[in-house]
Motif scaffolding. Structure first.
Motif, PDB file in Angstrom:
ATOM      1  N   UNK A  14       0.834  -1.209   0.000  1.00 18.61           N
ATOM      2  CA  UNK A  14       0.000   0.000   0.000  1.00 18.61           C
ATOM      3  C   UNK A  14       0.867   1.256   0.000  1.00 18.61           C
ATOM      4  N   UNK A  15       1.948   1.215   0.782  1.00 18.92           N
ATOM      5  CA  UNK A  15       2.854   2.365   0.824  1.00 18.92           C
ATOM      6  C   UNK A  15       3.449   2.607  -0.558  1.00 18.92           C
ATOM      7  N   UNK A  16       3.914   1.533  -1.205  1.00 15.38           N
ATOM      8  CA  UNK A  16       4.515   1.670  -2.536  1.00 15.38           C
ATOM      9  C   UNK A  16       3.500   2.201  -3.543  1.00 15.38           C
ATOM     10  N   UNK A  17       2.273   1.689  -3.483  1.00 15.78           N
ATOM     11  CA  UNK A  17       1.236   2.152  -4.415  1.00 15.78           C
ATOM     12  C   UNK A  17       0.938   3.627  -4.198  1.00 15.78           C
ATOM     13  N   UNK A  18       0.950   4.062  -2.969  1.00 15.70           N
ATOM     14  CA  UNK A  18       0.707   5.470  -2.695  1.00 15.70           C
ATOM     15  C   UNK A  18       1.826   6.371  -3.167  1.00 15.70           C
ATOM     16  N   UNK A  19       3.036   5.855  -3.212  1.00 17.85           N
ATOM     17  CA  UNK A  19       4.181   6.655  -3.656  1.00 17.85           C
ATOM     18  C   UNK A  19       4.305   6.694  -5.178  1.00 17.85           C
ATOM     19  N   UNK A  20       3.779   5.672  -5.857  1.00 19.32           N
ATOM     20  CA  UNK A  20       3.999   5.508  -7.297  1.00 19.32           C
ATOM     21  C   UNK A  20       3.659   6.739  -8.133  1.00 19.32           C
ATOM     22  N   UNK A  21       2.524   7.430  -7.887  1.00 23.59           N
ATOM     23  CA  UNK A  21       2.209   8.586  -8.746  1.00 23.59           C
ATOM     24  C   UNK A  21       3.271   9.677  -8.730  1.00 23.59           C
ATOM     25  N   UNK A  22       4.049   9.765  -7.660  1.00 27.65           N
ATOM     26  CA  UNK A  22       5.085  10.788  -7.578  1.00 27.65           C
ATOM     27  C   UNK A  22       6.454  10.320  -8.029  1.00 27.65           C
ATOM     28  N   UNK A  23       6.519   9.078  -8.556  1.00 24.62           N
ATOM     29  CA  UNK A  23       7.800   8.519  -8.997  1.00 24.62           C
ATOM     30  C   UNK A  23       7.698   8.147 -10.472  1.00 24.62           C
ATOM     31  N   UNK A  24       8.119   9.026 -11.375  1.00 22.64           N
ATOM     32  CA  UNK A  24       7.930   8.786 -12.815  1.00 22.64           C
ATOM     33  C   UNK A  24       8.542   7.495 -13.321  1.00 22.64           C
ATOM     34  N   UNK A  25       9.663   7.056 -12.731  1.00 20.19           N
ATOM     35  CA  UNK A  25      10.314   5.836 -13.230  1.00 20.19           C
ATOM     36  C   UNK A  25       9.579   4.575 -12.805  1.00 20.19           C
ATOM     37  N   UNK A  26       8.787   4.647 -11.757  1.00 20.36           N
ATOM     38  CA  UNK A  26       8.138   3.456 -11.197  1.00 20.36           C
ATOM     39  C   UNK A  26       6.831   3.180 -11.937  1.00 20.36           C
ATOM     40  N   UNK A  27       6.867   2.182 -12.784  1.00 22.08           N
ATOM     41  CA  UNK A  27       5.699   1.871 -13.628  1.00 22.08           C
ATOM     42  C   UNK A  27       4.898   0.675 -13.142  1.00 22.08           C
ATOM     43  N   UNK A  28       5.456  -0.109 -12.210  1.00 23.68           N
ATOM     44  CA  UNK A  28       4.759  -1.311 -11.741  1.00 23.68           C
ATOM     45  C   UNK A  28       4.892  -1.454 -10.227  1.00 23.68           C
ATOM     46  N   UNK A  29       3.763  -1.760  -9.582  1.00 28.59           N
ATOM     47  CA  UNK A  29       3.756  -2.133  -8.173  1.00 28.59           C
ATOM     48  C   UNK A  29       3.077  -3.488  -8.072  1.00 28.59           C
ATOM     49  N   UNK A  30       3.844  -4.495  -7.663  1.00 33.47           N
ATOM     50  CA  UNK A  30       3.321  -5.857  -7.551  1.00 33.47           C
ATOM     51  C   UNK A  30       3.112  -6.193  -6.076  1.00 33.47           C
ATOM     52  N   UNK A  31       1.925  -6.651  -5.760  1.00 37.00           N
ATOM     53  CA  UNK A  31       1.584  -7.015  -4.381  1.00 37.00           C
ATOM     54  C   UNK A  31       1.921  -8.480  -4.143  1.00 37.00           C
ATOM     55  N   UNK A  32       2.675  -8.743  -3.093  1.00 40.98           N
ATOM     56  CA  UNK A  32       3.087 -10.107  -2.771  1.00 40.98           C
ATOM     57  C   UNK A  32       2.443 -10.540  -1.461  1.00 40.98           C
TER      58      UNK A  32
END
Length: 535
Positions: free
Chosen positions: A138-156
């Motif tokens: 959830x933390x990573x998904x919330x950060x993703x919009x502000x990180x242009x290089x981060x195109x994928x968040x996979x939940x494990x």
């Protein structure tokens, strides 16, 4: 190496080394040589799974295929995972795909995770949905919009089979000098730095580490050390590959680890000193069959002789303590299990193959044996430096390739080194230097003390005063007057703590090192600390 040294420097001549040069080569070797017994076993609260070497190579290849379908070789792939099957498969899958693993502590707070993802330029992250109560995904998904290089968040969430794709005909050729990982230092001050680790460094370190441990092929290695640090994923994952033993990867929980040692008939247990302390505190340890253990391995902080003796008595096996940093792929010096008690319990041993070591005098020349100086290391396993931080790199690694560790050491005439403190941790009081470790050893020897940490508190008169933070043994009461007298009996007067603070726990970094900077802050700002006059 000569039997006795005239200067505190050991230069290890280069050797041919292993024929394997990249992480994937070592896994291929294990698959080629067998045996068919399990090579890696992951144990989680939800599932236990075991792979043979051939099965792990096949599944890791399928992970690599999935990554290559979406990313180019060289891409940064972050993980934010507890010990388990996803962490193992992604370590190998990313390596086989010629990409760069960015392992991040799954308990990272949002600013820490954002820093790691932004600085590394990660294209994807595989994050745990629940990492000991921290919703890392959830933390990573919330950060993703502000990180242009981060195109994928996979939940494990333990569904490691979802990582597997159809195999590809051919995986890319990987350069041994290419980046394998960017690991972030735990950092006691400032933001964590991204340490650049190569395939060649990982392979060489794991091989030399395994050779020094000296166990024959086979056996069972219980590894609760986190795979987001070099102790877990270089010394553990890669070292066990070289030994071709059953490598049991488990998140640390004292009862589970002790049960696994007995059930799997473990021959090697690796755990940080803090974890060993927790294991020894378990009431069931006296009834646990530990007779199969041949070596206990630790590192990450200074181990006092009394603690080492207690570990060896409890586990019935020699304890070996490495000196290593993320910058050295986790290990640079290590005793052998067959070394005498004095060497194992009071030193971090001798340099591993391919490592030059110098105890440097203030002018940079090798000190004489027995003389204190800064520990410098050099060799193939050394980091390339800090990612996008040339200033920090130049400050740490000089033009001759020596990494200035910041640790104070003494080398004996055989090349064995004893760590005596940190340059920045040395307390200067009344014109004298005090090593915190020396005072801590005196304090920790008292039966009422579980752990102790010593720092300097600012003093207008003395420069700094020695302050001791003490954690009592459960059920015990601390008598600070008794501890002070104990120190007076063992130390010069200027080394005796002038203030004592009894605390429930010490602040620790993610890699279980004491946060001395935080203790110094507490000592400087807490009005409850009233130093007694120095005498």
């Amino acid at each position: 190496m000569a039997d006795t040294l005239e200067r505190s420097e050991v230069l290890v001549p280069p050797t041919a080394g292993p024929a394997e040069h990249v992480v994937g080569d070592v896994l291929r070797r294990a698959a080629r040589l067998g045996p068919a017994d399990p090579l890696v076993r992951t144990v989680t609260p939800h599932e236990e799974h075991a792979w043979t070497a051939a099965e792990l190579l096949a599944d890791a290849g399928r992970v690599a295929a999935g990554l290559l379908a979406r990313h180019e070789p060289g891409a940064r792939i972050a993980t934010c995972l507890v010990n388990g099957p996803e962490a193992v498969l992604l370590q190998f899958g990313v390596a086989l795909a010629g990409m760069v693993l960015v392992p991040v502590n799954p308990r990272s707070r949002p600013p820490e995770l954002e820093h790691a993802l932004r600085l590394s330029g990660a294209s994807a992250i595989h994050a745990a949905e629940d990492a000991a109560g921290n919703p890392a995904a959830d933390v990573a998904a919330g950060l993703a919009p502000g990180l242009p290089s981060l195109t994928e968040v996979h939940r494990c969430a333990g569904d490691w089979r979802a990582l597997l794709s159809d195999p590809v005909a051919e995986l890319p050729t990987v350069d041994p000098e290419s980046l394998a990982q960017i690991q972030f230092t735990s950092g006691t001050t400032g933001r964590a730095k991204g340490v650049l680790i190569t395939h060649a460094g990982m392979v060489a370190t794991a091989h030399a580490f395994r050779e020094r441990i000296g166990l024959p092929d086979g056996g069972v290695w219980i590894n609760p050390m986190p795979l987001f640090h070099t102790a877990g994923n270089v010394l553990g994952v890669m070292g066990a590959l070289w030994q071709r033993c059953e490598h049991v990867v488990v998140a640390f929980e004292p009862g589970r680890v002790l049960a696994l040692v007995a059930e799997r008939r473990a021959t090697l247990l690796s755990a940080a000193p803090t974890l060993l302390d927790l294991l020894m505190a378990r009431p069931e340890i006296g009834d646990t069959d530990l007779s199969s253990l041949q070596v206990v391995f630790t590192g990450g902080q200074t181990v006092l002789p009394g603690f080492a003796a207690r570990v060896e008595s409890t586990f019935g096996a020699p304890l070996v303590t490495t000196f290593g940093m993320t910058e050295t792929c986790g290990s640079a010096l290590l005793p052998a299990p067959t070394d005498p008690d004095e060497v194992r319990r009071t030193t971090v041993g001798r340099p591993l193959a391919g490592t030059d070591v110098r105890v440097a005098a203030p002018d940079g020349t090798p000190a004489v044996p027995g003389e204190q100086g800064e520990l410098w290391v050099r060799g193939a396993r050394l980091t390339r430096g800090y990612h996008q931080d040339p200033v920090a790199t130049a400050a740490a690694i000089d033009q001759e390739g020596w990494l200035h560790t910041g640790d104070l050491a003494v080398m004996d005439t055989t090349g064995a080194c004893r760590i005596v403190g940190r340059l920045k941790d040395v307390i200067k009081t009344g014109g004298e230097n005090v090593s915190p470790e020396e005072v801590e050893e005196a304090v920790s020897g008292h039966p009422s003390v579980a752990r102790a940490a010593v720092v300097g508190a600012p003093s207008e008169r003395w420069g700094e005063l020695v302050v001791a933070f003490v954690v009592p043994v459960p059920g015990a009461e601390i008598d600070t007057a008794e501890l002070e007298q104990r120190c007076r009996d063992r130390l010069s007067p200027f080394k005796v703590p002038r203030a004592w603070r009894v605390v429930d726990e010490l602040p620790m970094t993610a890699s279980t090192k004491i946060q001395r900077a935080e203790l110094r802050r507490m000592a400087a700002s807490d009005p409850a600390l009233s130093p007694t006059p120095a005498s």
